[in-house]
Write a protein that holds these residues in place. Sequence first.
Motif, mmCIF file in Angstrom:
data_model
loop_
_atom_site.group_PDB
_atom_site.id
_atom_site.type_symbol
_atom_site.label_atom_id
_atom_site.label_comp_id
_atom_site.label_asym_id
_atom_site.label_seq_id
_atom_site.Cartn_x
_atom_site.Cartn_y
_atom_site.Cartn_z
ATOM 1 N N LEU A 100 7.211 14.107 1.722
ATOM 2 C CA LEU A 100 6.328 13.005 1.364
ATOM 3 C C LEU A 100 4.933 13.498 0.983
ATOM 4 C CD1 LEU A 100 7.425 10.348 4.010
ATOM 5 C CD2 LEU A 100 7.871 10.299 1.530
ATOM 6 N N VAL A 101 4.428 14.498 1.697
ATOM 7 C CA VAL A 101 3.124 15.075 1.349
ATOM 8 C C VAL A 101 3.197 15.706 -0.048
ATOM 9 C CG1 VAL A 101 1.473 16.913 1.927
ATOM 10 C CG2 VAL A 101 2.306 15.372 3.711
ATOM 11 N N ALA A 102 4.285 16.405 -0.331
ATOM 12 C CA ALA A 102 4.466 16.994 -1.663
ATOM 13 C C ALA A 102 4.512 15.905 -2.735
ATOM 14 C CB ALA A 102 5.741 17.838 -1.705
ATOM 15 N N LEU A 103 5.181 14.786 -2.433
ATOM 16 C CA LEU A 103 5.216 13.679 -3.392
ATOM 17 C C LEU A 103 3.825 13.104 -3.650
ATOM 18 C CD1 LEU A 103 8.315 11.370 -2.735
ATOM 19 C CD2 LEU A 103 7.758 12.665 -4.787
ATOM 20 N N VAL A 104 3.030 12.994 -2.606
ATOM 21 C CA VAL A 104 1.664 12.486 -2.782
ATOM 22 C C VAL A 104 0.867 13.442 -3.666
ATOM 23 C CG1 VAL A 104 -0.527 12.006 -1.619
ATOM 24 C CG2 VAL A 104 1.599 11.137 -0.641
ATOM 25 N N VAL A 105 0.876 14.715 -3.325
ATOM 26 C CA VAL A 105 0.073 15.705 -4.060
ATOM 27 C C VAL A 105 0.559 15.849 -5.501
ATOM 28 C CG1 VAL A 105 -0.541 18.156 -4.181
ATOM 29 C CG2 VAL A 105 -0.590 16.960 -1.985
ATOM 30 N N LEU A 106 1.844 16.091 -5.681
ATOM 31 C CA LEU A 106 2.369 16.276 -7.034
ATOM 32 C C LEU A 106 2.321 14.974 -7.835
ATOM 33 C CD1 LEU A 106 5.381 18.611 -6.193
ATOM 34 C CD2 LEU A 106 3.183 19.243 -7.226
ATOM 35 N N GLY A 107 2.526 13.857 -7.152
ATOM 36 C CA GLY A 107 2.443 12.563 -7.826
ATOM 37 C C GLY A 107 1.050 12.295 -8.362
ATOM 38 N N LEU A 108 0.038 12.611 -7.570
ATOM 39 C CA LEU A 108 -1.345 12.440 -8.039
ATOM 40 C C LEU A 108 -1.641 13.351 -9.218
ATOM 41 C CD1 LEU A 108 -3.257 12.033 -4.659
ATOM 42 C CD2 LEU A 108 -2.935 10.293 -6.437
ATOM 43 N N GLN A 109 -1.118 14.565 -9.179
ATOM 44 C CA GLN A 109 -1.313 15.488 -10.306
ATOM 45 C C GLN A 109 -0.644 14.946 -11.565
ATOM 46 O OE1 GLN A 109 0.169 19.275 -8.953
ATOM 47 N NE2 GLN A 109 -1.596 19.652 -7.631
ATOM 48 N N PHE A 110 0.542 14.361 -11.395
ATOM 49 C CA PHE A 110 1.253 13.812 -12.549
ATOM 50 C C PHE A 110 0.526 12.589 -13.104
ATOM 51 C CE2 PHE A 110 4.666 11.624 -14.818
ATOM 52 C CZ PHE A 110 5.091 12.657 -15.626
ATOM 53 N N ILE A 131 1.610 5.893 -10.726
ATOM 54 C CA ILE A 131 0.880 5.966 -9.454
ATOM 55 C C ILE A 131 1.721 5.385 -8.315
ATOM 56 C CG2 ILE A 131 -0.424 3.803 -9.410
ATOM 57 C CD1 ILE A 131 -2.892 5.615 -8.743
ATOM 58 N N ALA A 132 2.801 4.713 -8.652
ATOM 59 C CA ALA A 132 3.717 4.202 -7.629
ATOM 60 C C ALA A 132 4.311 5.339 -6.797
ATOM 61 C CB ALA A 132 4.845 3.402 -8.275
ATOM 62 N N VAL A 133 4.480 6.505 -7.381
ATOM 63 C CA VAL A 133 5.076 7.641 -6.659
ATOM 64 C C VAL A 133 4.174 8.110 -5.511
ATOM 65 C CG1 VAL A 133 5.934 10.005 -6.853
ATOM 66 C CG2 VAL A 133 6.452 8.342 -8.653
ATOM 67 N N PRO A 134 2.921 8.511 -5.774
ATOM 68 C CA PRO A 134 2.102 8.954 -4.641
ATOM 69 C C PRO A 134 1.749 7.807 -3.687
ATOM 70 C CG PRO A 134 0.805 8.974 -6.654
ATOM 71 C CD PRO A 134 2.220 8.705 -7.059
ATOM 72 N N LEU A 135 1.563 6.607 -4.214
ATOM 73 C CA LEU A 135 1.238 5.481 -3.345
ATOM 74 C C LEU A 135 2.423 5.128 -2.450
ATOM 75 C CD1 LEU A 135 -1.008 3.508 -2.642
ATOM 76 C CD2 LEU A 135 -0.067 1.948 -4.349
ATOM 77 N N GLY A 136 3.618 5.124 -3.013
ATOM 78 C CA GLY A 136 4.821 4.856 -2.212
ATOM 79 C C GLY A 136 5.035 5.919 -1.153
ATOM 80 N N ALA A 137 4.790 7.180 -1.498
ATOM 81 C CA ALA A 137 4.927 8.263 -0.517
ATOM 82 C C ALA A 137 3.873 8.129 0.576
ATOM 83 C CB ALA A 137 4.820 9.620 -1.201
ATOM 84 N N ALA A 138 2.661 7.729 0.200
ATOM 85 C CA ALA A 138 1.607 7.509 1.202
ATOM 86 C C ALA A 138 1.969 6.342 2.118
ATOM 87 C CB ALA A 138 0.265 7.260 0.514
ATOM 88 N N PHE A 139 2.530 5.268 1.556
ATOM 89 C CA PHE A 139 2.988 4.142 2.370
ATOM 90 C C PHE A 139 4.073 4.622 3.343
ATOM 91 C CE2 PHE A 139 1.946 -0.282 0.579
ATOM 92 C CZ PHE A 139 0.678 0.107 0.187
#
Length: 178
Positions: A100-110, A131-139
């Motif tokens: 999930l942390v990787a999804l947040v970081v890589l999602g924000l980069q994307f 932005i749904a990817v990093p936000l969903g992972a953060a949720f």
Amino acid sequence: MVDTFDRWFISFNKALLVLLMATMALLVFANVVARYLFGVSFGWAEEISRFAMIWIAFLGGGLALRYGQLVAVETLQATLPDRPALLLRWASITLLVAFLVALVVLGLQFVEFSWNNRTPVLQISRGIPYIAVPLGAAFALLHLALGFRQVLRGDWLALEDFDQEPTPHRPQDPADAA
């Protein structure tokens, strides 16, 4: 105070999902009616519906985790004694947090990478649906943190109480039923 925030966060997450699902359902229905009755199709409705579906998938993942509705193979864990089962659960949670942390970081980069690109119909930034990817992972991380003790014990919020105030629920062990 944490319990109050937890209840608010679950309610907020549910409300977002309901709003997105209702929007998607109405747009798809209206587009189908317009297409078959009037011969007109709204491309923007299809694009918004597609983006809403993406947001639903990612924002719903954290709630699915809290309610124990994610696909899991529990056979090994169920056959292990308590201590090894707990260690396996810790390892699973650790891997989930790392993912999930990787999804947040890589999602924000994307999102940053795609922000200046435009969608074909609405001409909005491609970063908005992404932005749904990093936000969903953060949720999901927040759901995991707030429900950590329950998840660690294998307790889940009761799915039958999805519309009610959350209460811990431990799935019945098949060995107890016998």
